[in-house]
Design a protein around this motif. Structure first.
Motif, PDB file in Angstrom:
ATOM      1  N   SER A 120       0.814  -1.214   0.000  1.00  0.00           N
ATOM      2  CA  SER A 120       0.000   0.000   0.000  1.00  0.00           C
ATOM      3  C   SER A 120       0.849   1.266   0.000  1.00  0.00           C
ATOM      4  CB  SER A 120      -0.903   0.044   1.236  1.00  0.00           C
ATOM      5  OG  SER A 120      -1.727  -1.081   1.245  1.00  0.00           O
TER       6      SER A 120
ATOM      7  N   LYS B 193      -9.716  -5.873  -4.635  1.00  0.00           N
ATOM      8  CA  LYS B 193     -10.501  -5.583  -3.436  1.00  0.00           C
ATOM      9  C   LYS B 193     -11.756  -6.439  -3.418  1.00  0.00           C
ATOM     10  CE  LYS B 193      -8.867  -0.828  -3.256  1.00  0.00           C
ATOM     11  NZ  LYS B 193      -8.355  -0.704  -4.617  1.00  0.00           N
TER      12      LYS B 193
ATOM     13  N   HIS C  55     -13.906   0.435   1.878  1.00  0.00           N
ATOM     14  CA  HIS C  55     -13.684   0.821   3.265  1.00  0.00           C
ATOM     15  C   HIS C  55     -14.703   0.173   4.195  1.00  0.00           C
ATOM     16  CE1 HIS C  55     -13.703   3.527   6.804  1.00  0.00           C
ATOM     17  NE2 HIS C  55     -12.402   3.488   6.593  1.00  0.00           N
TER      18      HIS C  55
ATOM     19  N   GLN D 211      -6.734   1.244   8.365  1.00  0.00           N
ATOM     20  CA  GLN D 211      -6.000   0.247   7.589  1.00  0.00           C
ATOM     21  C   GLN D 211      -6.271   0.437   6.108  1.00  0.00           C
ATOM     22  OE1 GLN D 211      -6.756  -3.900   8.136  1.00  0.00           O
ATOM     23  NE2 GLN D 211      -5.310  -4.095   9.823  1.00  0.00           N
ATOM     24  N   THR D 212      -5.291   0.072   5.273  1.00  0.00           N
ATOM     25  CA  THR D 212      -5.549   0.090   3.838  1.00  0.00           C
ATOM     26  C   THR D 212      -6.209  -1.227   3.440  1.00  0.00           C
ATOM     27  OG1 THR D 212      -3.480  -0.982   3.233  1.00  0.00           O
ATOM     28  CG2 THR D 212      -3.433   1.418   3.490  1.00  0.00           C
TER      29      THR D 212
ATOM     30  N   ALA E 169      -5.156  11.077   6.417  1.00  0.00           N
ATOM     31  CA  ALA E 169      -4.616   9.794   6.864  1.00  0.00           C
ATOM     32  C   ALA E 169      -4.503   9.724   8.382  1.00  0.00           C
ATOM     33  CB  ALA E 169      -3.251   9.561   6.216  1.00  0.00           C
TER      34      ALA E 169
ATOM     35  N   PRO F 260      -8.012   5.653  -2.799  1.00  0.00           N
ATOM     36  CA  PRO F 260      -7.375   5.111  -1.600  1.00  0.00           C
ATOM     37  C   PRO F 260      -5.900   5.492  -1.531  1.00  0.00           C
ATOM     38  CG  PRO F 260      -7.706   3.377  -3.216  1.00  0.00           C
ATOM     39  CD  PRO F 260      -8.367   4.601  -3.758  1.00  0.00           C
ATOM     40  N   ILE F 261      -5.271   5.157  -0.409  1.00  0.00           N
ATOM     41  CA  ILE F 261      -3.904   5.598  -0.142  1.00  0.00           C
ATOM     42  C   ILE F 261      -2.908   5.108  -1.183  1.00  0.00           C
ATOM     43  CG2 ILE F 261      -1.974   5.141   1.455  1.00  0.00           C
ATOM     44  CD1 ILE F 261      -3.849   5.885   3.711  1.00  0.00           C
ATOM     45  N   ASP F 262      -3.015   3.829  -1.583  1.00  0.00           N
ATOM     46  CA  ASP F 262      -2.024   3.332  -2.548  1.00  0.00           C
ATOM     47  C   ASP F 262      -2.106   4.108  -3.864  1.00  0.00           C
ATOM     48  OD1 ASP F 262      -4.509   2.203  -2.904  1.00  0.00           O
ATOM     49  OD2 ASP F 262      -3.768   0.290  -3.650  1.00  0.00           O
TER      50      ASP F 262
ATOM     51  N   ASP G 103     -13.094   4.716  11.858  1.00  0.00           N
ATOM     52  CA  ASP G 103     -11.663   4.428  11.861  1.00  0.00           C
ATOM     53  C   ASP G 103     -10.986   4.960  13.115  1.00  0.00           C
ATOM     54  OD1 ASP G 103     -11.786   3.075   9.524  1.00  0.00           O
ATOM     55  OD2 ASP G 103     -10.154   4.173   8.543  1.00  0.00           O
TER      56      ASP G 103
ATOM     57  N   ILE H 153      -2.236   2.186   8.733  1.00  0.00           N
ATOM     58  CA  ILE H 153      -2.003   3.519   8.180  1.00  0.00           C
ATOM     59  C   ILE H 153      -1.233   4.412   9.146  1.00  0.00           C
ATOM     60  CG2 ILE H 153      -3.177   5.609   7.355  1.00  0.00           C
ATOM     61  CD1 ILE H 153      -5.308   3.680   6.181  1.00  0.00           C
TER      62      ILE H 153
ATOM     63  N   ILE I 285     -13.977   5.092  -2.684  1.00  0.00           N
ATOM     64  CA  ILE I 285     -13.293   4.363  -1.613  1.00  0.00           C
ATOM     65  C   ILE I 285     -14.239   3.728  -0.598  1.00  0.00           C
ATOM     66  CG2 ILE I 285     -11.164   5.690  -1.745  1.00  0.00           C
ATOM     67  CD1 ILE I 285     -12.134   7.419   0.494  1.00  0.00           C
TER      68      ILE I 285
END
Lengths: 1090, 272, 165
Positions: A431, A868, A838, A679-680, A674, A976-978, A799, A686, A834
């Protein structure tokens, strides 16, 4: 490994759009690139596409400039027909064994005239057209191919297989055929490797349920794409493959070879099929509006930028039918029909629809159809959820929306060189380093890392280029070649002396056009000093000859009448330059593509046309002027706006390559969204990743962070920006004050920083490039009684509870998620991309905390794209219940007797059910900041939703149309983060292309203002998409007004030379150098006058 | 409600009353604006030297304000006198003038901050070729305003462009000297038939008739460029016909050159 | 040459329609040889004066073609072109220029077939109208005629003689 020993070259495996982008990024930032491509030419799957979603841009049109750039790039070496066999060594000092198949055509000699293919007797399935058409054994894959050189298909060539024929050798006018060519083994020394081999489309052959093998009318989406294409087997006319008749009903079946562990074991979602099916249906409808198009889907996954509105338009504007159902099998209706039914079907031709065929028409066609072949129809038998009935429907064509797979060759290579794969067979990345494989120094981009669309592949290509280059930074510019500096003769004041060279192009031109007559005619034209013919003007000896003549005869204008300037102008410009003449004093006349090839039965007229075109070119050329390409220095400092994950990643990427980076963050601390995430989807923690990244940023010697900072003013343009900020603190590596109070007042610590004025709270930073990474935020819901009950939280709030290990989580007995809160609604029509993943992931976390918890996810479409999807499957396996609702029947949330109740209509039972929840999570939309001030400062656009608009939705997702400004992260679109990290690296890579050059050359053909004529109306300013024109404003500090104040001026750096301003200028104050009014009007005049 | 075909003077009187009121208001505004230094000059109208004419009038002293007048002959478009000025200007603007001012502001010929717009609701300007007293102005109502509306819709008396006016009230102003007048609402049919009557007439012609129609219309043109000078939208320092590199339109009275001049000038006015 | 052969000034954008014309060539799609192509960076570069100038010089027809709306290499150039040309065409036709003399099209670089088709349509529709009648500057045509009569074997001689007559 010492830094000095690294090799400043990179191997890019795969010449699809991902590989192309990575190669260009690297080659343009100081690295030598070997591009290894399996097929005879680059382009990949994108070259096969007719249009690209969601804008339905012509795929080839947007791609071919990139193909040409790669083909011509001095620092990209194309190694076609080649594959990697082995990789030895380590990052920085790899040795790669490459096997290259023989081409049997000498690339230096082949002029791509096509004479060989015309004479070749062997017909072969044309893979570019998905096997739907034939090509010859000697071929170029497609007309725009790069390199545009023929190749012999050794498996099919009669000469190579049987030793006889030899037609092509006999025909080739250039002597390019070499039957004795041999396969080669090469060893390439490179510092990094980028794998971009792309994907294979799932092959439905052998699976009886799809009826693909049994009927021609069942086609894959790639095949259908070729049918739609104007350059395809049917020139873009869609017909029923079985009988070439006109189709009335077409069905698309989604998830063929994706989300399917029964027939093929591909559990993942291929991410792109929903959109391409919509695109194909829209294009098919545009071809024939009476067509009935139906898309059978499981979930519509239109999660990208502009996708949802495309989906809505498909439904509302184009009338495309969407049926939520997985059709389990297809069969052909034909012989099994009884007589009556047969006739019903027959009458379709006359009556347009099956249903309407009454008795009369049946009788009528009975007579007519005695000897007719009976038509085939594809029967789809499916359960229609809306009516609750099983429907039997006939279709003319069924398109299988096939998914993506990774070839076994790629998997084997990965295994051999020690790269891990995911369970879906894609190359594994993490990620927080989404383009790095498990082997150091080997990077990936495109579908090989997971199913994805073009923009995401392009983003990863930028990211991979960034990562591949970083490790080699010490060796930058060590292996690259430089174009030699040449001196140009000053021809100012000289009388035009035009040389005209007319090309035979073997017989390509000469067989139709009287080349000698054209030459002799040219000699009669004013200012023409020299005329000649060439057999092949593009051959090396002809080029040398031309250059010598230019020198000898002191020519100062050159005209070549041959093929297309689009392919050959740069070559001849180079020749002219080598003779010491400015390259803009060249004109090309296209008498082949626009002459002999298209008027082959009219030699007289074609010859006359050639003469006219030469005369027009001469008329223009005498008016040409030498044009200068000015150098502009690029300030080597960088500003990154936004200190979230994206901004920090972009900053770190450039700082690691040695550039000074300033991060401007409006909050008092780094981290952005973030900070609140758990979590990713790849299960990376994260907070850990963020902490790691933040500490690297704050301790980085090349990075200065301004927190609590506000941008006050921005001046300048690419290479020379001046950004003024007000900041409470500059928390650089040496002054970590962590200023939460906002007035640390300690500015003395900052005085030693480069480019930073210090001493006051207002600072001006000079910088060459800007990266906008301002992010977005989570919508505060206004529905589902949010805010009225502690148990109702948003995704981010949930989260936070996970991060804090909130006991309420494990205590909950029942949890509900409501998806699409504030997304995909009329007032916010986009999908937030996302939230599905999520919520599914969060549900799994809850299950991990309390396996007995009842969890319900209320959704509209589950959009767990790519791998995913495996989370979605895991969630269902673990008993999480998914209930679909639609926009008209949204869930209702109420509190009564302390109980939190959610009422929803179950999509299976078609009845309302009530769920009592201890925890209700609203998967709330990602909303942009819609920062109009920032948009104004950098002259970059915002879309209706408030996200920034990239330069090109497909091919420049991290760039702005405004040069020197780049984009990444949530400010572009929810992701998403990646994906944010990949895009941040891509934006950095784009920035690096500029920075590493230190100077950029302006184009020669740009607009220019004559201020004495200019009325200062500002129309040019309003029509230019690149902000090149502006009205002169005096600097107040200078006191005196500028000359021509209020009149327009063009910034030569920003001008792209389109001429829109020039033609819009009423007073004629603007000119476009190289395409000026005088020059074009001279052509018009001379076209008609002789 | 009475209709009196024989007494057009009643209406004329009412119009005179309005003119009187407008004139007073304009003078008052001009004085105030100059005294308060909201502008360096006020551009308005004064009586012309011939009957039924007015002239543009520029005053920079409050004491000169009484020179300013208003009547149904204030047909000149004062936007033309504003562009290119460096001082602060107050200008009298009818609906049509104000629309030109907008255009000048958009195209950077005037700075909005240097401009003070005195808006005048316009009742239409009289076509000088029509004698007011002979025309058949009808009184359909006792109220002045309604009479005016009748007057304004009387197709015989007004200038061509006033007959088809859609903005009698200024679209942009700093102050108005009177309450806005009622805008005429055009039904779709009226729009097609009346507003575009002259356009339709030409459209109905054959291609060659259309060509000849304009040729005849332009046959007397001597390229004096008075049209260009009077035009409130023509402000280019160099007109395209005066371009010399390349000189693609002849400067003489060759019919095609004349035609090209008028054609492209018209095109420039409604598009780039 | 018995039939009237029109001459059509054709202005193509470099990125799309010029590419389509190249592709038509590569694919050997045949079309009539009556067009004279001028290459410009973008259809947005074409100004009204080019169209008028073509008529001045006696062009029988004008064809301008660019990228499909939305596909412009320069982002928005063809939108401006489209707006400008629609007005210009209507206005010219309002002035008496016959419908069918002025053509605009949007052809992508992948549409070689369409290029040849449109080229045929344009040539045919201009051919039907006969030689240009309006907006022609006499001096140009006269000088054409002189040049033409002085040149032997000029295939355009007949046309010009017809026009002069």
């Amino acid at each position: 490994m010492s830094n000095n020993s690294v090799t400043g070259a990179v191997l890019v495996a795969g010449g699809g759009i991902g590989g192309i982008q990575a190669a260009l990024d690297l080659a343009n930032s100081g690295y030598y690139v070997y591009m290894v491509e399996k097929s005879p030419s680059i382009g990949g799957v994108m070259a096969q596409l007719d249009k690209t979603f969601p804008t339905n841009d012509c795929s080839m049109c947007i791609m071919s400039p990139k193909l040409v750039e790669v083909g011509r790039h001095i620092n990209i070496e194309l190694i076609t027909l080649a594959e990697i066999k082995d990789v030895r060594g380590e990052q920085g000092i790899f040795e790669v064994d490459v096997f290259q198949k023989a081409r049997y055509v000498d690339m230096t000699k082949c002029i791509a005239c096509g004479a060989c293919a015309e004479k070749c007797p062997k017909k072969v399935d044309d893979l570019y057209n998905a096997g739907l058409a034939k090509r010859k054994a000697i071929y170029v894959p497609y007309p725009q191919a790069v390199p545009l050189k023929y190749a012999i298909d050794a498996d099919n060539c009669i000469m190579l297989t049987k030793g006889k024929c030899g037609n092509c050798e006999k025909t080739c006018p250039a002597g390019a055929i070499n039957y004795n060519d041999k396969d080669k083994n090469l060893t390439l020394k490179v510092g990094s490797i980028i794998l971009a081999p792309g994907f294979n489309a799932y092959n439905p052959s052998g699976k009886a349920i799809y009826n693909y093998d049994a009927s021609k009318d069942v086609v894959t989406s790639i095949e259908f794409e070729r049918y739609l294409s104007a350059s395809g087997p049917n020139q873009g006319h869609v017909t029923r493959p079985s009988d070439n008749s006109h189709p009335h009903k077409i069905a698309w079946l989604q998830c063929v070879g994706s989300r399917d562990i029964n027939t093929c074991g591909n559990g993942y979602c291929s991410s792109v099929c929903c959109m391409y099916a919509i695109k194909q249906a829209i294009i098919a409808k545009e071809h024939d509006p009476s067509l009935e198009c139906t898309i059978f889907y499981m979930d519509m996954r239109t999660h990208g930028k502009g996708f949802e509105s495309c989906y809505n338009e498909a439904k509302e504007k184009h009338g495309i039918k969407f049926v939520k159902c997985k059709v389990h099998s297809i069969f052909t209706q034909e012989e099994k029909l009884n007589n009556e039914e047969k006739l019903d079907i027959e009458s379709v031709e006359d009556k347009e629809t099956v249903e309407d065929s009454g008795e009369k028409s049946a009788k009528k066609s009975k007579k007519e159809s005695k000897n007719k072949n009976i038509k085939q129809y594809q029967v789809l038998n499916y359960f229609d959820e809306e009516s609750g009935k099983v429907v039997n429907e006939l279709y003319d064509i069924v398109v299988l929306s096939v998914g993506m797979e990774i070839s076994s060759d790629t998997r084997e290579l990965a295994h051999k060189i020690g790269i891990e794969l995911t369970s879906g067979g894609f190359i594994k990345t993490s990620s927080f380093d989404p383009v790095a494989t498990t082997k150091q120094g080997v990077y990936v981009c495109g579908a090989v890392q997971g199913p994805k669309d073009i923009p995401q592949s392009v983003v990863e290509a930028g990211g991979a280029a960034m990562r591949a280059g970083t490790a080699l930074a010490p060796a930058r510019n060590t292996l690259t070649k430089k174009t030699p500096e040449r001196t140009e003769m000053d021809i100012k004041g000289e009388r035009p002396r035009v040389g005209v060279f007319v090309c035979y192009c073997g017989s390509n031109i000469a067989s139709v056009i009287d080349v000698a007559a054209v030459r002799d005619y040219a000699a009669t034209l004013p200012y023409v000093e020299y005329v000649a013919t060439n057999m092949y003007s593009c051959s090396q000896d002809a080029q040398d000859g031309i250059a010598n003549i230019v020198k000898e005869k002191q020519l100062n204008r050159m005209i070549v009448a041959a093929c297309s300037p689009r392919t050959h102008e740069p070559l001849f410009q180079e020749t002219l330059l080598s003779a010491g003449i400015n390259k803009y004093l060249f004109e090309m006349v296209n008498i082949r593509n626009h002459g002999s090839w298209v008027h082959k039965d009219y030699p007289l007229e074609a010859t006359q046309k050639a003469k006219d075109l030469v005369r027009m070119a001469v008329a223009k050329s005498v008016q040409l002027e030498p044009l200068a390409e000015a150098d502009l220095n690029i300030d080597q400092n960088v500003v990154v706006i936004g200190g979230g994950i994206s901004g920090m990643t972009a900053a770190k990427s450039l700082a690691d390559q040695g550039y000074k980076v300033n991060i401007i963050e409006q909050n008092t601390s780094l981290g952005g969204q973030a900070k609140n995430l758990y979590q990713t989807a790849g299960r990376a923690m994260i907070q850990e990743g963020l902490e790691n990244l933040t500490s690297q940023i704050t301790s980085h010697e090349n990075i200065t962070v301004f927190t609590g900072a506000e941008i006050e003013d921005v001046e300048g343009f690419v290479g020379n920006f001046k950004t003024t900020i007000s900041s409470c603190c500059d928390s650089s590596a040496t002054s970590k004050c962590g200023c939460s109070s906002g007035n640390c007042g300690d500015s003395s610590l900052n005085s030693d920083k480069d480019g930073v004025a210090s001493g006051t709270n207002s600072k001006t930073i000079e910088h060459g490039v800007t990266i906008i990474a301002t992010g977005a935020s989570e919508l505060k819901p206004t529905e589902y009684i949010y805010g009225q009950d502690k148990r109702i939280v948003t995704g981010i709030e949930l989260d936070k509870m996970f991060i804090n290990n909130d006991p309420a989580l494990s205590a909950a007995k029942s949890a509900v998620f409501i998806q699409c809160v504030g997304s995909r609604e009329p007032q916010r029509p986009y999908c937030s991309r996302i939230c599905c993943s999520h919520s599914v992931l969060s549900a799994l976390h809850l299950k991990e905390k309390n396996p007995d918890m009842n969890i319900f996810i209320l959704y509209r479409d589950i959009r767990t794209y790519g791998e995913k999807e495996l989370l979605y499957k895991e969630a269902r396996d673990k008993g999480i219940i998914f209930i679909r609702y639609d926009l008209a029947n949204k869930p209702e949330v109420s509190v009564g007797d302390g109980k939190l109740n959610i009422k929803v209509i179950d999509h299976v039972l078609k009845m309302p059910i009530v769920i009592e929840a201890d925890l209700l999570t609203l998967a709330s939309a990602v909303v942009p900041y819609k920062d109009e001030k920032l948009a104004q400062f950098f002259k970059v656009p915002l879309n209706e939703d408030g996200f920034f608009v990239e330069a090109h939705v497909k091919l420049a997702p991290s760039d702005f149309a405004t040069d020197g400004v780049f984009l990444c992260g949530l400010a572009h679109y929810p992701k998403p983060i990646d994906e944010s990290i990949a895009q941040a690296q891509a934006a950095a890579s784009s920035a690096l292309r500029l920075l590493s050059k230190k100077t950029i050359k302006t184009q020669g053909t740009i607009a220019e203002v004559n201020q004495t004529i200019c009325s200062g109306c500002g129309v040019c300013v309003s029509v230019c998409p690149y902000n090149a024109p502006s009205l002169r404003v005096s600097n107040q500090n200078e006191g005196r007004p500028k000359p021509h104040e209020g009149k327009a001026e063009i910034n030569p750096v920003l001008c792209k030379g389109c001429g829109a301003c020039v033609s819009s200028c009423r007073s004629g104050a603007l000119k476009l150098k190289g395409f000026d009014d005088g020059q074009l009007l001279a052509m018009i005049e001379s076209a008609m006058n002789f | 409600m009475t209709t009196n075909l024989n007494q057009p003077d009643i209406n004329k009187k009412q119009i005179d009353t309005i003119n009187q009121q407008y004139t007073e208001k304009i003078r008052e505004a001009a004085k105030r604006i100059l005294l308060e230094k909201k502008a360096d000059v006020v551009i308005g109208f004064k009586n012309g030297t011939e009957p039924m004419t007015t002239e543009p009038c520029l005053i920079n002293k409050a004491s000169d304000a009484d020179k300013l007048i208003w009547n149904e002959h204030c047909c000149l478009n004062l936007a033309n006198y504003v562009k290119g000025r460096k001082d602060k200007v107050a200008v009298i603007a009818k609906g049509c003038d104000s629309r030109n001012l907008v255009n000048h502001i958009i195209e950077h010929q005037i700075k909005r901050e240097n401009l003070y717009i005195i808006g005048v609701p316009c009742n239409g300007m009289v076509d000088k070729s029509v004698n007011v007293k002979d025309s058949k102005v009808e009184a359909e109502s006792d109220t002045m305003q309604e009479n005016l509306d009748v007057f304004l819709t009387n197709r015989d008396m007004l200038q061509e462009n006033c007959k088809t006016c859609i903005k009698r009230n200024p679209v942009i102003f700093d102050e108005m000297i009177a309450e806005p007048v009622k805008e005429r609402v055009w039904t779709k049919e009226e729009k097609l038939k009346e507003r575009f009557e002259s356009v339709n007439k030409i459209e109905a012609m054959s291609e060659s008739d259309r060509w000849s129609f304009f040729n005849d219309m332009l046959s007397s043109c001597t390229r004096c460029y008075a049209c260009r000078n009077a035009c409130p939208l023509c402000y280019c320092p160099t007109c395209f016909v005066d371009e010399s590199r390349p000189q693609w339109v002849g400067k003489g009275v060759d019919p095609v050159d004349v035609r090209t001049y008028h054609f492209l000038r018209a095109f420039h006015l409604f598009h780039l | 040459m018995s039939e009237f052969e029109p001459k059509i000034i054709t202005i193509l954008c470099n990125w799309c329609t010029y590419g389509a014309a190249d592709l038509a060539g590569v694919s050997r799609f045949q079309y009539p040889p009556n067009i004279r192509v001028i290459r410009v960076p973008c259809s947005g570069r074409v100004s009204p004066k080019m169209i008028l100038s073509a008529f001045h010089n006696g062009a029988d027809g004008i064809w301008i073609s660019g990228c499909h709306p939305g596909d412009c290499h320069y982002i928005t150039g063809n939108y401006y072109a489209r707006r400008k040309f629609m007005l210009l065409k209507n206005f010219l036709e309002y002035n008496g220029i016959e419908q069918g003399r002025i053509h605009f099209s949007w052809i992508s670089s992948a549409e070689g077939v369409k290029f040849a088709e449109v080229a045929r349509d344009v040539v045919e529709s201009v051919r039907k109208l006969g030689p240009a009648k309006y907006f022609i500057k006499k001096e140009f045509i006269d000088s054409n005629l002189c040049n033409c009569l002085n040149t032997d074997n000029n295939p355009d001689k007949n046309i010009l003689e017809e026009q002069a007559a």
